[in-house]
Design an enzyme around this catalytic site. Sequence first.
Site, PDB file in Angstrom:
ATOM      1  N   TYR A   1       0.828  -1.210   0.000  1.00 21.33           N
ATOM      2  CA  TYR A   1       0.000   0.000   0.000  1.00 21.33           C
ATOM      3  C   TYR A   1       0.868   1.268   0.000  1.00 21.33           C
ATOM      4  O   TYR A   1       1.079   1.874  -1.038  1.00 21.33           O
ATOM      5  CB  TYR A   1      -1.005  -0.012   1.178  1.00 21.33           C
ATOM      6  CG  TYR A   1      -2.151   0.927   0.898  1.00 21.33           C
ATOM      7  CD1 TYR A   1      -3.394   0.445   0.487  1.00 21.33           C
ATOM      8  CD2 TYR A   1      -1.975   2.303   0.978  1.00 21.33           C
ATOM      9  CE1 TYR A   1      -4.420   1.317   0.168  1.00 21.33           C
ATOM     10  CE2 TYR A   1      -2.994   3.184   0.661  1.00 21.33           C
ATOM     11  CZ  TYR A   1      -4.212   2.690   0.258  1.00 21.33           C
ATOM     12  OH  TYR A   1      -5.223   3.549  -0.059  1.00 21.33           O
TER      13      TYR A   1
ATOM     14  N   LYS B   1      -1.472   8.216  -3.591  1.00 28.80           N
ATOM     15  CA  LYS B   1      -1.841   8.950  -2.378  1.00 28.80           C
ATOM     16  C   LYS B   1      -0.837  10.062  -2.077  1.00 28.80           C
ATOM     17  O   LYS B   1      -1.201  11.127  -1.584  1.00 28.80           O
ATOM     18  CB  LYS B   1      -1.969   7.986  -1.192  1.00 28.80           C
ATOM     19  CG  LYS B   1      -3.136   7.001  -1.315  1.00 28.80           C
ATOM     20  CD  LYS B   1      -4.482   7.708  -1.379  1.00 28.80           C
ATOM     21  CE  LYS B   1      -5.655   6.776  -1.291  1.00 28.80           C
ATOM     22  NZ  LYS B   1      -6.945   7.467  -1.452  1.00 28.80           N
TER      23      LYS B   1
ATOM     24  N   LEU C   1     -10.351  -0.121   7.109  1.00 28.55           N
ATOM     25  CA  LEU C   1     -11.671  -0.642   7.436  1.00 28.55           C
ATOM     26  C   LEU C   1     -12.212  -1.430   6.262  1.00 28.55           C
ATOM     27  O   LEU C   1     -11.773  -1.240   5.134  1.00 28.55           O
ATOM     28  CB  LEU C   1     -12.629   0.532   7.653  1.00 28.55           C
ATOM     29  CG  LEU C   1     -12.674   1.120   9.031  1.00 28.55           C
ATOM     30  CD1 LEU C   1     -13.608   2.310   9.015  1.00 28.55           C
ATOM     31  CD2 LEU C   1     -13.192   0.091  10.028  1.00 28.55           C
TER      32      LEU C   1
HETATM   33  P1  NAD Z   1     -15.991   3.043  -1.263  1.00 31.48           P
HETATM   34  O1  NAD Z   1     -15.765   2.075  -2.356  1.00 31.48           O
HETATM   35  O2  NAD Z   1     -16.855   2.625  -0.123  1.00 31.48           O
HETATM   36  O3  NAD Z   1     -16.611   4.433  -1.826  1.00 31.48           O
HETATM   37  C1  NAD Z   1     -16.284   4.955  -3.066  1.00 31.48           C
HETATM   38  C2  NAD Z   1     -17.281   6.043  -3.457  1.00 31.48           C
HETATM   39  O4  NAD Z   1     -16.835   6.610  -4.703  1.00 31.48           O
HETATM   40  C3  NAD Z   1     -18.715   5.556  -3.696  1.00 31.48           C
HETATM   41  O5  NAD Z   1     -19.615   6.551  -3.254  1.00 31.48           O
HETATM   42  C4  NAD Z   1     -18.809   5.440  -5.215  1.00 31.48           C
HETATM   43  O6  NAD Z   1     -20.115   5.569  -5.750  1.00 31.48           O
HETATM   44  C5  NAD Z   1     -17.947   6.619  -5.617  1.00 31.48           C
HETATM   45  N1  NAD Z   1     -17.388   6.532  -6.966  1.00 31.48           N
HETATM   46  C6  NAD Z   1     -16.506   5.629  -7.454  1.00 31.48           C
HETATM   47  N2  NAD Z   1     -16.195   5.923  -8.738  1.00 31.48           N
HETATM   48  C7  NAD Z   1     -16.898   7.044  -9.055  1.00 31.48           C
HETATM   49  C8  NAD Z   1     -17.006   7.847 -10.216  1.00 31.48           C
HETATM   50  N3  NAD Z   1     -16.320   7.584 -11.333  1.00 31.48           N
HETATM   51  N4  NAD Z   1     -17.840   8.903 -10.177  1.00 31.48           N
HETATM   52  C9  NAD Z   1     -18.567   9.201  -9.066  1.00 31.48           C
HETATM   53  N5  NAD Z   1     -18.464   8.500  -7.922  1.00 31.48           N
HETATM   54  C10 NAD Z   1     -17.660   7.432  -7.932  1.00 31.48           C
HETATM   55  O7  NAD Z   1     -14.540   3.453  -0.770  1.00 31.48           O
HETATM   56  P2  NAD Z   1     -13.923   3.984   0.608  1.00 31.48           P
HETATM   57  O8  NAD Z   1     -13.121   2.889   1.192  1.00 31.48           O
HETATM   58  O9  NAD Z   1     -14.906   4.720   1.420  1.00 31.48           O
HETATM   59  O10 NAD Z   1     -12.845   4.992   0.030  1.00 31.48           O
HETATM   60  C11 NAD Z   1     -13.030   6.400  -0.028  1.00 31.48           C
HETATM   61  C12 NAD Z   1     -11.664   7.060   0.156  1.00 31.48           C
HETATM   62  O11 NAD Z   1     -11.173   6.740   1.467  1.00 31.48           O
HETATM   63  C13 NAD Z   1     -10.609   6.571  -0.854  1.00 31.48           C
HETATM   64  O12 NAD Z   1      -9.784   7.644  -1.214  1.00 31.48           O
HETATM   65  C14 NAD Z   1      -9.819   5.555  -0.032  1.00 31.48           C
HETATM   66  O13 NAD Z   1      -8.500   5.391  -0.502  1.00 31.48           O
HETATM   67  C15 NAD Z   1      -9.841   6.256   1.340  1.00 31.48           C
HETATM   68  N6  NAD Z   1      -9.519   5.383   2.489  1.00 31.48           N
HETATM   69  C16 NAD Z   1     -10.090   4.147   2.622  1.00 31.48           C
HETATM   70  C17 NAD Z   1      -9.709   3.339   3.692  1.00 31.48           C
HETATM   71  C18 NAD Z   1     -10.302   1.968   3.896  1.00 31.48           C
HETATM   72  O14 NAD Z   1      -9.724   1.175   4.639  1.00 31.48           O
HETATM   73  N7  NAD Z   1     -11.419   1.666   3.286  1.00 31.48           N
HETATM   74  C19 NAD Z   1      -8.781   3.813   4.647  1.00 31.48           C
HETATM   75  C20 NAD Z   1      -8.266   5.088   4.508  1.00 31.48           C
HETATM   76  C21 NAD Z   1      -8.635   5.878   3.408  1.00 31.48           C
END
Ligand code: NAD
Length: 394
Positions: A236, A245, A274
Amino acid sequence: MVIKPKVRGFICTNAHPVGCAKNVSEQIEYVQKQNLSSTDAPKNVLVLGCSTGYGLASRITASFGYGAKTLGVCFEKAPTERKTGTAGWYNTAAFHAEAKAAGIEAHTLNGDAFSNDMKAQVIAKLKETMGKVDLVVYSLASPRRTDPVTGEVYKSTLKPVGQAYTTKTYDTDKDLIHDVSLEPASQEEIDNTIKVMGGEDWELWIKALAEADLLADGAKTTAYTYIGKKLTWPIYGAATIGKAKEDLDRAATTINTDFSALNIDAHVSSLKALVTQASSAIPVMPLYISLIYKVMKEEGTHEGCIEQIVGLFDECLLNNDAATDETNRFRMDGKETNDATQAKIEALWGQVTQANFHDLSDYAGYNADFLNLFGFGFTGVDYEADVDPMADWV
Ligand code: NAD
């Protein structure tokens, strides 16, 4: 129809509308219990990636914690009479129903947030409804992006950088711990991942909003990152996705400089690992998250998306004295990445085998959260009942 989970590998291909509504209402209830307030509370919030995971939690916190109006953008599939919609579709329908009942203004646009067309639609919608925004949350997670100028489609990859990497992973489909070897990414794969998950699109959003005079003076904006530690670094932090990132950090600095006349305050926010639709697709993550769940639940420090985001708003985004790290990022990941917790996780990682995996880890907790993402496994929901898959938001 009676809806049972159809899990294929790291994804569930259907969703339960009543369960998704329960997921949303539980998050709303949690937020309301916190009695949040801030002199700096946002009034008009744009959430890019508003329908699941951290973006949904951000929207719920802004609306039900601070009474903000929200415009959300997501990319979700509508249901048909024969096939359920995606979880994000049902979450959004449930969010709208709850917001309407509470008298909180909410709008959602469904489509490709990377496109110029969606930026134009958002600008038109803001002009017609909420006006200038004072907070923009960038929470998109996508495996591909179409460049809005050239039309070229870029795909992200999840590969190490520099050298091959072999590590343990857990195959959720086969209930199997095995080694996975990942070849290093080419420069093109690194560049393409940066193009998809880096900061360029975040900058384009801020530029489009500023040019349309839709950014309030002193508006805040944040994009979410995961930094992690030693165990996840090779796949990662120091890998293709980590390079993307890092590009968010560059974008935050550029936004702060380019829009200083508007006093824009841009930060990357680092959140904990998560179970979300995005993270379950990353090799190693199901194993790593199952182990951190075990350790953090024992420590009493376990948090889900909504707890993380409420903390982020309260302690960082809306707190003018909030601490930042050396790269000007907000850090909500300390309970996961501190040395003592990581040492416990590393010790488990060293011991875990096929035979002891279910004892040493909290895979049951991981799997329950995974099913919850799609509206399954909630108490109080009758999964034998015939439900109407059709749902819309108004
Ligand atoms: P997720 O898959 O639950 O949510 C993604 C969202 O993006 C959804 O609402 C989806 O509809 C939207 N989306 C995707 N492609 C799209 C597009 N082309 N146009 C419009 N909307 C679009 O993901 P998540 O885990 O909540 O991730 C969100 C952010 O948080 C990311 O940047 C991820 O790297 C970061 N993050 C995630 C974690 C983890 O462990 N899940 C930890 C830290 C940071």
